[in-house]
Design a protein around this motif. Sequence first.
Motif, mmCIF file in Angstrom:
data_model
loop_
_atom_site.group_PDB
_atom_site.id
_atom_site.type_symbol
_atom_site.label_atom_id
_atom_site.label_comp_id
_atom_site.label_asym_id
_atom_site.label_seq_id
_atom_site.Cartn_x
_atom_site.Cartn_y
_atom_site.Cartn_z
ATOM 1 N N LYS A 105 11.869 -10.276 -5.655
ATOM 2 C CA LYS A 105 10.876 -9.716 -4.744
ATOM 3 C C LYS A 105 9.656 -9.298 -5.556
ATOM 4 O O LYS A 105 9.785 -8.726 -6.630
ATOM 5 N N ILE A 106 8.487 -9.606 -5.031
ATOM 6 C CA ILE A 106 7.233 -9.219 -5.653
ATOM 7 C C ILE A 106 6.672 -8.014 -4.897
ATOM 8 O O ILE A 106 6.544 -8.051 -3.668
ATOM 9 N N LEU A 107 6.350 -6.945 -5.632
ATOM 10 C CA LEU A 107 5.854 -5.714 -5.025
ATOM 11 C C LEU A 107 4.430 -5.440 -5.492
ATOM 12 O O LEU A 107 4.084 -5.675 -6.655
ATOM 13 N N ASN A 109 1.781 -2.131 -5.199
ATOM 14 C CA ASN A 109 1.708 -0.722 -4.814
ATOM 15 C C ASN A 109 3.020 -0.261 -4.175
ATOM 16 O O ASN A 109 3.030 0.444 -3.158
ATOM 17 N N LYS A 110 4.136 -0.720 -4.761
ATOM 18 C CA LYS A 110 5.495 -0.350 -4.347
ATOM 19 C C LYS A 110 5.861 -0.894 -2.969
ATOM 20 O O LYS A 110 6.827 -0.434 -2.363
ATOM 21 N N ARG A 111 5.127 -1.877 -2.483
ATOM 22 C CA ARG A 111 5.428 -2.486 -1.183
ATOM 23 C C ARG A 111 5.742 -3.955 -1.390
ATOM 24 O O ARG A 111 4.980 -4.666 -2.053
ATOM 25 N N PRO A 112 6.858 -4.446 -0.834
ATOM 26 C CA PRO A 112 7.206 -5.867 -0.997
ATOM 27 C C PRO A 112 6.236 -6.761 -0.238
ATOM 28 O O PRO A 112 5.731 -6.404 0.827
ATOM 29 N N LEU A 113 5.987 -7.942 -0.802
ATOM 30 C CA LEU A 113 5.072 -8.905 -0.206
ATOM 31 C C LEU A 113 5.857 -10.109 0.300
ATOM 32 O O LEU A 113 6.844 -10.514 -0.305
ATOM 33 N N THR A 114 5.409 -10.677 1.408
ATOM 34 C CA THR A 114 6.044 -11.861 1.958
ATOM 35 C C THR A 114 5.602 -13.093 1.172
ATOM 36 O O THR A 114 4.528 -13.114 0.564
ATOM 37 N N ASP A 125 -12.820 -7.459 -3.299
ATOM 38 C CA ASP A 125 -13.959 -8.349 -3.539
ATOM 39 C C ASP A 125 -14.432 -8.294 -4.985
ATOM 40 O O ASP A 125 -14.941 -9.285 -5.509
ATOM 41 N N SER A 126 -14.290 -7.126 -5.640
ATOM 42 C CA SER A 126 -14.803 -6.977 -6.998
ATOM 43 C C SER A 126 -13.717 -7.011 -8.058
ATOM 44 O O SER A 126 -14.017 -6.873 -9.241
ATOM 45 N N GLU A 127 -12.463 -7.191 -7.681
ATOM 46 C CA GLU A 127 -11.371 -7.181 -8.644
ATOM 47 C C GLU A 127 -11.206 -8.570 -9.267
ATOM 48 O O GLU A 127 -11.396 -9.580 -8.593
ATOM 49 N N ASN A 128 -10.837 -8.562 -10.539
ATOM 50 C CA ASN A 128 -10.596 -9.837 -11.224
ATOM 51 C C ASN A 128 -9.169 -9.949 -11.746
ATOM 52 O O ASN A 128 -8.855 -10.874 -12.485
ATOM 53 N N LYS A 129 -8.309 -8.984 -11.382
ATOM 54 C CA LYS A 129 -6.914 -9.068 -11.796
ATOM 55 C C LYS A 129 -6.044 -8.310 -10.805
ATOM 56 O O LYS A 129 -6.509 -7.420 -10.095
ATOM 57 N N LEU A 130 -4.775 -8.696 -10.761
ATOM 58 C CA LEU A 130 -3.781 -8.053 -9.906
ATOM 59 C C LEU A 130 -2.546 -7.750 -10.741
ATOM 60 O O LEU A 130 -2.173 -8.533 -11.609
ATOM 61 N N GLU A 131 -1.919 -6.623 -10.462
ATOM 62 C CA GLU A 131 -0.691 -6.248 -11.169
ATOM 63 C C GLU A 131 0.431 -6.092 -10.146
ATOM 64 O O GLU A 131 0.321 -5.321 -9.188
ATOM 65 N N PHE A 132 1.502 -6.867 -10.360
ATOM 66 C CA PHE A 132 2.654 -6.842 -9.476
ATOM 67 C C PHE A 132 3.866 -6.313 -10.226
ATOM 68 O O PHE A 132 3.930 -6.365 -11.457
ATOM 69 N N SER A 133 4.834 -5.822 -9.451
ATOM 70 C CA SER A 133 6.138 -5.459 -9.982
ATOM 71 C C SER A 133 7.159 -6.472 -9.490
ATOM 72 O O SER A 133 7.072 -6.958 -8.361
ATOM 73 N N VAL A 134 8.120 -6.776 -10.338
ATOM 74 C CA VAL A 134 9.168 -7.737 -9.998
ATOM 75 C C VAL A 134 10.471 -6.974 -9.813
ATOM 76 O O VAL A 134 10.892 -6.215 -10.698
ATOM 77 N N MET A 135 11.111 -7.157 -8.656
ATOM 78 C CA MET A 135 12.399 -6.526 -8.381
ATOM 79 C C MET A 135 13.434 -7.625 -8.176
ATOM 80 O O MET A 135 13.228 -8.529 -7.359
ATOM 81 N N VAL A 136 14.521 -7.554 -8.924
ATOM 82 C CA VAL A 136 15.584 -8.556 -8.848
ATOM 83 C C VAL A 136 16.660 -8.034 -7.911
ATOM 84 O O VAL A 136 17.137 -6.909 -8.056
ATOM 85 N N MET A 137 17.056 -8.855 -6.941
ATOM 86 C CA MET A 137 18.014 -8.452 -5.916
ATOM 87 C C MET A 137 19.397 -8.992 -6.230
ATOM 88 O O MET A 137 19.567 -9.934 -7.009
ATOM 89 N N GLY A 138 20.386 -8.399 -5.614
ATOM 90 C CA GLY A 138 21.754 -8.907 -5.648
ATOM 91 C C GLY A 138 22.414 -8.873 -7.010
ATOM 92 O O GLY A 138 23.332 -9.643 -7.278
#
Length: 203
Positions: A105-107, A109-114, A125-138
């Motif tokens: 699962k990719i999160l 701001n602590k919210r899972p994304l579809t 509009d002005s951002e040039n990077k994104l930071e995600f968290s990876v959560m491994v299930m099961g």
Amino acid sequence: MAEAAFAKTFLSTLDSRPSKLSADHVEDPKSFPARPPYILPRMPNPMSKPKNILPGQERSINVLLKSLRNPPLDIKLTSQPLNTSILDIKAEVSEQSRIPVDKMKILHNKRPLTDSKILKDIVGDSENKLEFSVMVMGGAAAIMPEQNAASAPVVASGRDALTTDAFWTDLNGFLMQRLKDEGTARELGGLFRSSWESSRAAP
């Protein structure tokens, strides 16, 4: 008595009026009550004009993915188009860490994304990077590539494992999974390690 008198006066007033309006009845507009015009409120941010972007000049961003699970993930994907989906990001992470896509699962701001959401829906509009968290299930764990796994040293079990950084990294990942707080997990893991090392140094 007052109610009865009011009812009689009201009924007599109704009797003096016509029972229905005539077909050619026209109301005088001057008799209408004055009403102020309704004006829509101004938008807080003016609408930006569409930009004509030539092929090959599309905006791209860098994507950072982190996880405290074993092994800790710190993956950077550079120059990702804005139409890149979360499913594409999962595929890239799976290729580098060998985590199954369906166990990930990719999160943000602590919210899972579809999987169908794209980067354009998330980045500003002005951002040039994104930071995600990876959560491994099961209970699945990341598996390092075979060449790295083959070269990894074999660690003995028991007290010898406490002398390796891998053990404390695993402990921090476990604490993060249970506490859901990265700062508290790091602080508690450091406290455990310092207490263990000080107990060994004591005569």
